[in-house]
Design an enzyme around this catalytic site. Structure first.
Site, mmCIF file in Angstrom:
data_model
loop_
_atom_site.group_PDB
_atom_site.id
_atom_site.type_symbol
_atom_site.label_atom_id
_atom_site.label_comp_id
_atom_site.label_asym_id
_atom_site.label_seq_id
_atom_site.Cartn_x
_atom_site.Cartn_y
_atom_site.Cartn_z
ATOM 1 C CD GLU A 1 -2.765 -1.214 2.501
ATOM 2 O OE1 GLU A 1 -2.717 -0.238 3.293
ATOM 3 O OE2 GLU A 1 -3.496 -2.193 2.669
ATOM 4 C CG HIS B 1 -5.923 0.124 4.954
ATOM 5 N ND1 HIS B 1 -4.704 -0.479 5.192
ATOM 6 C CD2 HIS B 1 -6.697 -0.184 6.032
ATOM 7 C CE1 HIS B 1 -4.733 -1.108 6.360
ATOM 8 N NE2 HIS B 1 -5.941 -0.941 6.873
#
Length: 309
Positions: A254, A273
């Site tokens: 990420e 997220h």
């Protein structure tokens, strides 16, 4: 003390609480990736840290000799080398259940969006098309929960309200849930939602063999940790029709790299997220994290995960 959570700022109520406890606060918000040397510099002279998902490796911790307390402003702490911290006498705490309701509601958002192909419909309209594919109703379907922590338990009453049957892999017990082993859960569930922590046992748990057990109409939802899912195997399973699709709030790396195999796959939706990030959950995490940090410095930590404190 150091604060890295990007939603906590000087002068807010968390800052006032910490300063009221006699602490000097230093802010270094984590935004995107951070080089380990930058994190080491941020920890210079720091006694305690209220952190986001910082990669606090053994190497980083070894260069922070004053550090005594680390508190995660969330539930997962796999980004922290808790064993290395324990060897250095550093107390590591998390905040169990702090964002459970937020994650549960978000999980249902992903379930509904996947079942009714809402993202694909909106994207199609934005591209000048008018998609009219059938979706599916949740009522009468089976939801499989991998893990039965606070967020999974918060999902159960929502699922029951939608008329779903719930099965779970955990050895824990709860009302309105049938507990089964993982192969049975995968083979009988119309929707599989991941809520377990990332450990050596769960890393890559949802692999090619797991996807072969699932229904071709099944949807995978992951709001836990990206590395629980073998992303290459997931892409292959969706493209081959072994499963219908996936809605992922977490991925192995990420932010999602441009080269990720998850990009451009019809049936796979990736979000950034956000499951635990509501105004309510963030406020609770900030305040509870500050309280845990102050208590840990005083030797009264309540949620230590590495046996120190």
């Amino acid at each position: 003390m150091l604060v890295t959570a990007d939603y906590l700022r000087p002068g807010d109520e968390v800052d006032e609480y910490l300063r009221g406890a006699g602490l000097e606060t230093v802010y270094s918000p984590m935004i995107g990736k951070r080089d380990p040397s930058q994190l080491v510099a941020a920890l210079d002279g720091i006694d305690a840290a209220l952190v986001a998902n910082e990669p606090l490796t053994a190497g980083v911790l070894a260069r922070a000799p004053k550090l005594r307390v680390i508190v995660r402003t969330g539930v997962g702490y796999d980004s922290i080398d808790v064993e290395a911290a324990a060897r250095q006498g550093i107390s590591v705490s998390n905040l169990p259940g702090v964002n459970a309701n937020a994650v549960a509601e978000y999980t249902f958002g992903l379930l509904l969006a996947g079942a009714r192909r809402l993202v694909q419909s909106a994207s199609g309209v934005a591209a000048g098309k008018w998609p009219r594919e059938d979706g599916h109703e949740l009522r009468g379907s089976t939801l499989g929960l991998i893990g039965y922590g606070a967020s999974a338990r918060a999902v159960v009453p929502l699922a029951r309200a939608f008329g779903m049957t719930v099965v779970c892999t955990s050895g824990l017990r709860g009302p309105d849930v049938r507990f089964v082993d993982l192969p049975e859960l995968l083979s009988t569930s119309d929707y599989v939602s991941v809520h377990t922590s990332l450990t050596d046992r769960t890393r890559g748990m949802l692999d090619a063999e797991a996807f072969k057990l699932m229904k071709p109409t099944a949807l995978l939802v992951n709001t836990a940790r990206g590395a629980i899912v073998d992303e290459d195997a997931l892409v292959a399973a969706v493209r081959s029709g072994e499963i219908a699709g996936a809605a992922l709030d977490v991925v192995c790396e990420e932010p999602l790299p441009d080269t990720s195999p998850l990009r451009g796959v019809d049936g796979i939706v990736v979000c950034s997220h956000l499951a635990g990030q509501t105004a309510e959950a963030r406020r609770a995490a900030g305040l509870r994290g500050a309280e845990e940090l102050v208590a840990a410095l005083d030797g009264r930590a309540r949620h230590v995960v590495n046996g120190e404190g």
